[in-house]
Design a protein around this motif. Sequence first.
Motif, PDB file in Angstrom:
ATOM      1  N   UNK A 142       0.872 -14.999 -22.443  1.00 14.32           N
ATOM      2  CA  UNK A 142       0.856 -15.757 -21.194  1.00 14.32           C
ATOM      3  C   UNK A 142       2.002 -16.760 -21.101  1.00 14.32           C
ATOM      4  N   UNK A 143       2.491 -17.235 -22.235  1.00 15.84           N
ATOM      5  CA  UNK A 143       3.480 -18.319 -22.220  1.00 15.84           C
ATOM      6  C   UNK A 143       4.884 -17.881 -22.604  1.00 15.84           C
ATOM      7  N   UNK A 144       5.037 -16.608 -22.968  1.00 17.21           N
ATOM      8  CA  UNK A 144       6.334 -16.123 -23.462  1.00 17.21           C
ATOM      9  C   UNK A 144       7.476 -16.453 -22.503  1.00 17.21           C
ATOM     10  N   UNK A 145       7.318 -16.145 -21.225  1.00 15.96           N
ATOM     11  CA  UNK A 145       8.388 -16.362 -20.258  1.00 15.96           C
ATOM     12  C   UNK A 145       8.786 -17.811 -20.144  1.00 15.96           C
ATOM     13  N   UNK A 198      -5.799 -27.164 -22.612  1.00 17.59           N
ATOM     14  CA  UNK A 198      -4.751 -28.165 -22.794  1.00 17.59           C
ATOM     15  C   UNK A 198      -3.664 -27.714 -23.774  1.00 17.59           C
ATOM     16  N   UNK A 199      -3.640 -26.445 -24.138  1.00 16.52           N
ATOM     17  CA  UNK A 199      -2.651 -25.959 -25.106  1.00 16.52           C
ATOM     18  C   UNK A 199      -1.278 -25.745 -24.497  1.00 16.52           C
ATOM     19  N   UNK A 238       5.849  -7.293 -31.448  1.00 19.18           N
ATOM     20  CA  UNK A 238       6.769  -8.079 -30.629  1.00 19.18           C
ATOM     21  C   UNK A 238       6.121  -8.466 -29.310  1.00 19.18           C
ATOM     22  N   UNK A 239       6.291  -9.730 -28.917  1.00 19.61           N
ATOM     23  CA  UNK A 239       5.820 -10.178 -27.603  1.00 19.61           C
ATOM     24  C   UNK A 239       6.886  -9.959 -26.540  1.00 19.61           C
ATOM     25  N   UNK A 240       8.122  -9.716 -26.979  1.00 18.62           N
ATOM     26  CA  UNK A 240       9.238  -9.491 -26.062  1.00 18.62           C
ATOM     27  C   UNK A 240      10.391  -8.874 -26.808  1.00 18.62           C
ATOM     28  N   UNK A 241      11.566  -8.929 -26.227  1.00 13.88           N
ATOM     29  CA  UNK A 241      12.714  -8.259 -26.815  1.00 13.88           C
ATOM     30  C   UNK A 241      13.550  -9.105 -27.746  1.00 13.88           C
ATOM     31  N   UNK A 242      13.116 -10.318 -28.061  1.00 17.12           N
ATOM     32  CA  UNK A 242      13.921 -11.219 -28.880  1.00 17.12           C
ATOM     33  C   UNK A 242      13.685 -10.970 -30.365  1.00 17.12           C
ATOM     34  N   UNK A 243      14.723 -10.608 -31.123  1.00 19.38           N
ATOM     35  CA  UNK A 243      14.539 -10.327 -32.555  1.00 19.38           C
ATOM     36  C   UNK A 243      14.303 -11.610 -33.335  1.00 19.38           C
TER      37      UNK A 243
END
Length: 332
Positions: A317-320, A308-309, A257-262
């Motif tokens: 890095x981009x999760x938030x 450029x992604x 998991x990159x975060x808490x979102x299932x």
Amino acid sequence: MAALIEARDGAGLDAAGFDAIAAACRPVVLRGLVRHWPLVAAAETPHGLAAYVDRYDSGGMVEAFVGDPAIAGRYFYGDTLDGFNFERQRMTLREAVAALAAPRTPGVPSLYIGSLPIDAYLPGLAEQVRVPPRPGLTGGRLWIGHESLVSTHHDMLDNLACVVAGRRRFTLYPPELIGDLYVGPLDRTMAGQPVSLAASAPPGDPRYPRFAAVADQALVAELEPGDALYMPKLWWHQVEGLAPFNALLNFWWDGFAAGGDPPFASVLLAMISIAERPPGERAAWRALFDHYVFRPDRHPLEHLPAADHGVLGPLRQTYGRLRAQVMRMLRG
């Protein structure tokens, strides 16, 4: 004919070996992984386990499944999907374990209690049930019962199921067979997860013709006390308690998991936003999902320099930024 689940020696398994098993997303039996637990030694007899549990019991109430002898521990729906073939009864954990430890006599209902968080019901036990290659695994849950059959279902998290007492038979089906398992309602379940109606039906049941063609793709294993089974998320599994007294302790977690979102939240959102659109439009959205989410062949912006992604850069890095955009869209 069902094949056997791959088995390995779990006694000497280290962190790197455990991580490699999880990364492969295939079920593996780990023989003897938790044989050293004092809980396993105590559970050599039902009364030994009852005494051990009593040392940590916080006095909490549990909801037990109580089944008539006629169902032989096969907890399932009733004659229709509106009800079940068992009752739910409230009792203390001490009362439930004492009833389970007592000798079985003919005509006595079967009893099953499951998914008890040990941190709440048995505080202090967590220190005694560490998994050597992953000592940081916490939040164990206890399952105790007579002979039983838990219908084929899947978990949303990775699962390490550790047999404490009795013998367990696990029958697994890979996630891609979901369409042939004839899954029941999402919102009317026995214990939270939908179950396969076909896997619990008699062989050759004419209501489920597609299941007969995939039944032999099942994977099976029998576990003794001290053995464990690693099951990746979304693998369908039926669990049978084969002895008169069975106990299991499992751990659920998401190692990727990159975060808490299932992930299932995205499935529900797609159901309300895409599922009933015209077939041609659904096909177009499927292509978009494959390209940006499932990425079967390559990164969607591999033709551009990494600089450029943008939000398709490394998720750590981009999760938030992505999550903030999703929340703005949901708020309208």
